[in-house]
Design an enzyme around this catalytic site. Structure first.
Site, PDB file in Angstrom:
ATOM      1  N   LYS A   1      15.498 -47.241  19.374  1.00 26.11           N
ATOM      2  CA  LYS A   1      14.377 -47.258  20.329  1.00 26.11           C
ATOM      3  C   LYS A   1      13.147 -46.551  19.757  1.00 26.11           C
ATOM      4  CE  LYS A   1      16.757 -45.049  23.450  1.00 26.11           C
ATOM      5  NZ  LYS A   1      18.017 -44.895  22.711  1.00 26.11           N
TER       6      LYS A   1
ATOM      7  N   ARG B   1      16.465 -42.626  32.688  1.00 22.51           N
ATOM      8  CA  ARG B   1      17.788 -42.577  32.085  1.00 22.51           C
ATOM      9  C   ARG B   1      18.882 -42.685  33.149  1.00 22.51           C
ATOM     10  NH1 ARG B   1      17.465 -40.562  26.951  1.00 22.51           N
ATOM     11  NH2 ARG B   1      19.464 -40.406  25.906  1.00 22.51           N
TER      12      ARG B   1
ATOM     13  N   ARG C   1      21.101 -40.548  10.220  1.00 23.31           N
ATOM     14  CA  ARG C   1      19.721 -40.185  10.578  1.00 23.31           C
ATOM     15  C   ARG C   1      19.403 -38.761  10.122  1.00 23.31           C
ATOM     16  NH1 ARG C   1      17.678 -40.916  16.611  1.00 23.31           N
ATOM     17  NH2 ARG C   1      19.443 -39.564  17.081  1.00 23.31           N
TER      18      ARG C   1
ATOM     19  N   ARG D   1      19.934 -33.937  13.279  1.00 29.62           N
ATOM     20  CA  ARG D   1      19.820 -33.490  14.668  1.00 29.62           C
ATOM     21  C   ARG D   1      21.182 -32.986  15.131  1.00 29.62           C
ATOM     22  NH1 ARG D   1      16.781 -38.133  18.178  1.00 29.62           N
ATOM     23  NH2 ARG D   1      18.446 -37.608  19.646  1.00 29.62           N
TER      24      ARG D   1
ATOM     25  N   ARG E   1      27.500 -38.565  24.001  1.00 28.51           N
ATOM     26  CA  ARG E   1      26.237 -39.234  24.360  1.00 28.51           C
ATOM     27  C   ARG E   1      26.470 -40.706  24.688  1.00 28.51           C
ATOM     28  NH1 ARG E   1      22.728 -38.313  19.381  1.00 28.51           N
ATOM     29  NH2 ARG E   1      21.069 -39.349  20.525  1.00 28.51           N
TER      30      ARG E   1
HETATM   31  P1  AP5 Z   1      16.234 -44.203  16.243  1.00 28.82           P
HETATM   32  O1  AP5 Z   1      15.054 -45.096  16.295  1.00 28.82           O
HETATM   33  O2  AP5 Z   1      16.020 -42.753  16.001  1.00 28.82           O
HETATM   34  O3  AP5 Z   1      17.175 -44.451  17.516  1.00 28.82           O
HETATM   35  P2  AP5 Z   1      16.988 -44.089  19.053  1.00 28.82           P
HETATM   36  O4  AP5 Z   1      17.519 -45.232  19.851  1.00 28.82           O
HETATM   37  O5  AP5 Z   1      15.592 -43.639  19.329  1.00 28.82           O
HETATM   38  O6  AP5 Z   1      18.011 -42.892  19.135  1.00 28.82           O
HETATM   39  P3  AP5 Z   1      17.958 -41.520  19.862  1.00 28.82           P
HETATM   40  O7  AP5 Z   1      19.217 -40.801  19.448  1.00 28.82           O
HETATM   41  O8  AP5 Z   1      16.679 -40.784  19.622  1.00 28.82           O
HETATM   42  O9  AP5 Z   1      18.061 -41.955  21.347  1.00 28.82           O
HETATM   43  P4  AP5 Z   1      18.595 -41.120  22.520  1.00 28.82           P
HETATM   44  O10 AP5 Z   1      18.257 -41.974  23.683  1.00 28.82           O
HETATM   45  O11 AP5 Z   1      19.996 -40.692  22.478  1.00 28.82           O
HETATM   46  O12 AP5 Z   1      17.860 -39.743  22.331  1.00 28.82           O
HETATM   47  P5  AP5 Z   1      16.570 -39.128  22.961  1.00 28.82           P
HETATM   48  O13 AP5 Z   1      15.817 -38.536  21.855  1.00 28.82           O
HETATM   49  O14 AP5 Z   1      15.879 -40.058  23.915  1.00 28.82           O
HETATM   50  O15 AP5 Z   1      17.206 -44.778  15.105  1.00 28.82           O
HETATM   51  C1  AP5 Z   1      18.409 -44.114  14.761  1.00 28.82           C
HETATM   52  C2  AP5 Z   1      18.582 -44.134  13.223  1.00 28.82           C
HETATM   53  O16 AP5 Z   1      18.773 -45.494  12.793  1.00 28.82           O
HETATM   54  C3  AP5 Z   1      17.358 -43.621  12.441  1.00 28.82           C
HETATM   55  O17 AP5 Z   1      17.800 -42.905  11.323  1.00 28.82           O
HETATM   56  C4  AP5 Z   1      16.609 -44.890  12.017  1.00 28.82           C
HETATM   57  O18 AP5 Z   1      15.910 -44.720  10.797  1.00 28.82           O
HETATM   58  C5  AP5 Z   1      17.758 -45.903  11.878  1.00 28.82           C
HETATM   59  N1  AP5 Z   1      17.364 -47.256  12.275  1.00 28.82           N
HETATM   60  C6  AP5 Z   1      16.612 -47.606  13.341  1.00 28.82           C
HETATM   61  N2  AP5 Z   1      16.480 -48.932  13.434  1.00 28.82           N
HETATM   62  C7  AP5 Z   1      17.179 -49.436  12.382  1.00 28.82           C
HETATM   63  C8  AP5 Z   1      17.445 -50.781  11.930  1.00 28.82           C
HETATM   64  N3  AP5 Z   1      16.952 -51.853  12.588  1.00 28.82           N
HETATM   65  N4  AP5 Z   1      18.221 -50.941  10.821  1.00 28.82           N
HETATM   66  C9  AP5 Z   1      18.732 -49.854  10.173  1.00 28.82           C
HETATM   67  N5  AP5 Z   1      18.498 -48.578  10.548  1.00 28.82           N
HETATM   68  C10 AP5 Z   1      17.755 -48.372  11.650  1.00 28.82           C
HETATM   69  O19 AP5 Z   1      17.219 -37.997  23.868  1.00 28.82           O
HETATM   70  C11 AP5 Z   1      17.948 -36.907  23.329  1.00 28.82           C
HETATM   71  C12 AP5 Z   1      18.657 -36.155  24.447  1.00 28.82           C
HETATM   72  O20 AP5 Z   1      17.685 -35.618  25.373  1.00 28.82           O
HETATM   73  C13 AP5 Z   1      19.552 -37.010  25.333  1.00 28.82           C
HETATM   74  O21 AP5 Z   1      20.846 -37.101  24.794  1.00 28.82           O
HETATM   75  C14 AP5 Z   1      19.525 -36.266  26.662  1.00 28.82           C
HETATM   76  O22 AP5 Z   1      20.444 -35.216  26.653  1.00 28.82           O
HETATM   77  C15 AP5 Z   1      18.135 -35.693  26.704  1.00 28.82           C
HETATM   78  N6  AP5 Z   1      17.248 -36.576  27.489  1.00 28.82           N
HETATM   79  C16 AP5 Z   1      16.263 -37.407  26.986  1.00 28.82           C
HETATM   80  N7  AP5 Z   1      15.651 -38.062  27.972  1.00 28.82           N
HETATM   81  C17 AP5 Z   1      16.230 -37.662  29.129  1.00 28.82           C
HETATM   82  C18 AP5 Z   1      16.052 -38.017  30.492  1.00 28.82           C
HETATM   83  N8  AP5 Z   1      15.138 -38.921  30.876  1.00 28.82           N
HETATM   84  N9  AP5 Z   1      16.854 -37.412  31.417  1.00 28.82           N
HETATM   85  C19 AP5 Z   1      17.781 -36.512  31.059  1.00 28.82           C
HETATM   86  N10 AP5 Z   1      18.027 -36.141  29.780  1.00 28.82           N
HETATM   87  C20 AP5 Z   1      17.260 -36.716  28.830  1.00 28.82           C
END
Ligand code: AP5
Length: 252
Positions: free
Chosen positions: A41, A119, A158, A191, A202
């Site tokens: 994402k 979420r 990552r 991370r 997660r």
């Molecule tokens: P990346 O683009 O980083 O993936 P992502 O989907 O953004 O993954 P996240 O782990 O950041 O999502 P998340 O929803 O768990 O975490 P968030 O930060 O929102 O890609 C991943 C890897 O793959 C990278 O290394 C990239 O280079 C590689 N890649 C990407 N696309 C590729 C492709 N096409 N081919 C090959 N490689 C590729 O949230 C973190 C934490 O915060 C949550 O767990 C939760 O505890 C908390 N939180 C966040 N928002 C809320 C909310 N609204 N309410 C409550 N808690 C929340």
């Protein structure tokens, strides 16, 4: 041409206004990105923001920033920090308050991309209320899909810059120099939540709390399902192809 940087504005300094660059976008896109952790994402949000000139609003990035830096914090961010420090999930009301503090973004003429919010169902309902108050409608909710084993592979490889938070992948997006950020030269780190034991938790949380949103937004006629298989550019092209088929004027 540079994309606008509301992401930095929100993440680095709570009250900082966003930076706007020309040219003006042909139309504002108001999007939500859904998908399991690691599906890509954040990677797609960066590409889409460059193309569409939208702001990237990531609640996950805000949480990491308030935890890892001494930056000034808003009232809601301070409340969130107390939970994060105890290793607890931040409750919906606090996340919603945090987004509401930045709700000027909803009426931005450049549009917005919400990544990580909503979420849960209560967050989705609150988003609907906040948008309704300013008479704005979402254009689409994009859900990226990927088999679990590919997700685990993406997360385990990552690496994130310890300073500017740029994401890399040891295999799919390696830095020019091992362990060093291409953008600012700071060390890359894994991370905490990308360690295998956290990834399992997660993914379970996603299934339980966020997957119901797929049905919620499908019923609302907003859902776009996209396979996240393939390299980032090909996923981006697929996404753009679907967005270009949206009616030209949606929302206000
Ligand atoms: P990346 O683009 O980083 O993936 P992502 O989907 O953004 O993954 P996240 O782990 O950041 O999502 P998340 O929803 O768990 O975490 P968030 O930060 O929102 O890609 C991943 C890897 O793959 C990278 O290394 C990239 O280079 C590689 N890649 C990407 N696309 C590729 C492709 N096409 N081919 C090959 N490689 C590729 O949230 C973190 C934490 O915060 C949550 O767990 C939760 O505890 C908390 N939180 C966040 N928002 C809320 C909310 N609204 N309410 C409550 N808690 C929340």
């Amino acid at each position: 041409m540079t994309s606008i940087s509301n992401k930095a504005a929100w993440v680095d300094e709570p009250q900082q206004p966003c930076v706007k660059y020309m040219p003006f976008p042909k139309r504002p896109y108001r999007l939500v990105l859904l998908g399991a952790p690691g599906v890509g994402k954040g990677t797609q949000a960066d590409l889409l923001c460059q193309e569409l000139l939208t702001c990237h609003l990531s609640t996950g990035e805000v949480f990491r920033a308030i935890k890892d830096s001494d930056r000034e914090k808003t009232a809601a961010q301070n409340e969130a920090l107390a939970y994060i420090k105890r290793g607890e999930l931040v409750p919906d009301e606090i996340v919603i308050d945090m987004v509401r503090e930045r709700s000027d973004c909803f009426v931005c003429e450049y549009g917005f991309i919400l990544d990580g919010f909503p979420r849960t169902l209560p967050q989705a309902e609150a988003l609907g209320t906040m948008l309704g108050e300013v008479d704005v409608a979402l254009d689409a909710v994009i859900t990226y899909e990927l088999p679990k084993e590919v997700i685990v592979d993406r997360l385990s490889g990552r690496r994130m810059c310890s300073n500017c938070r740029t994401n890399f992948h040891v295999e799919y997006k390696p830095p020019l120099q091992d362990g060093v950020c291409d953008r600012c030269g700071s060390p890359l780190v894994q991370r905490e939540d990308d360690r295998p034991e956290s990834v399992v938790v997660r993914l379970e949380e996603y299934q339980e709390s966020t997957e119901p949103l797929i049905q919620y937004y499908r019923k609302a006629g907003l859902l776009m399902q996209i396979s996240a298989m393939g390299d980032p550019q090909s996923v981006f092209q697929k996404t753009m192809g679907m967005l270009e088929r949206l009616p030209s004027v949606v929302g206000s």
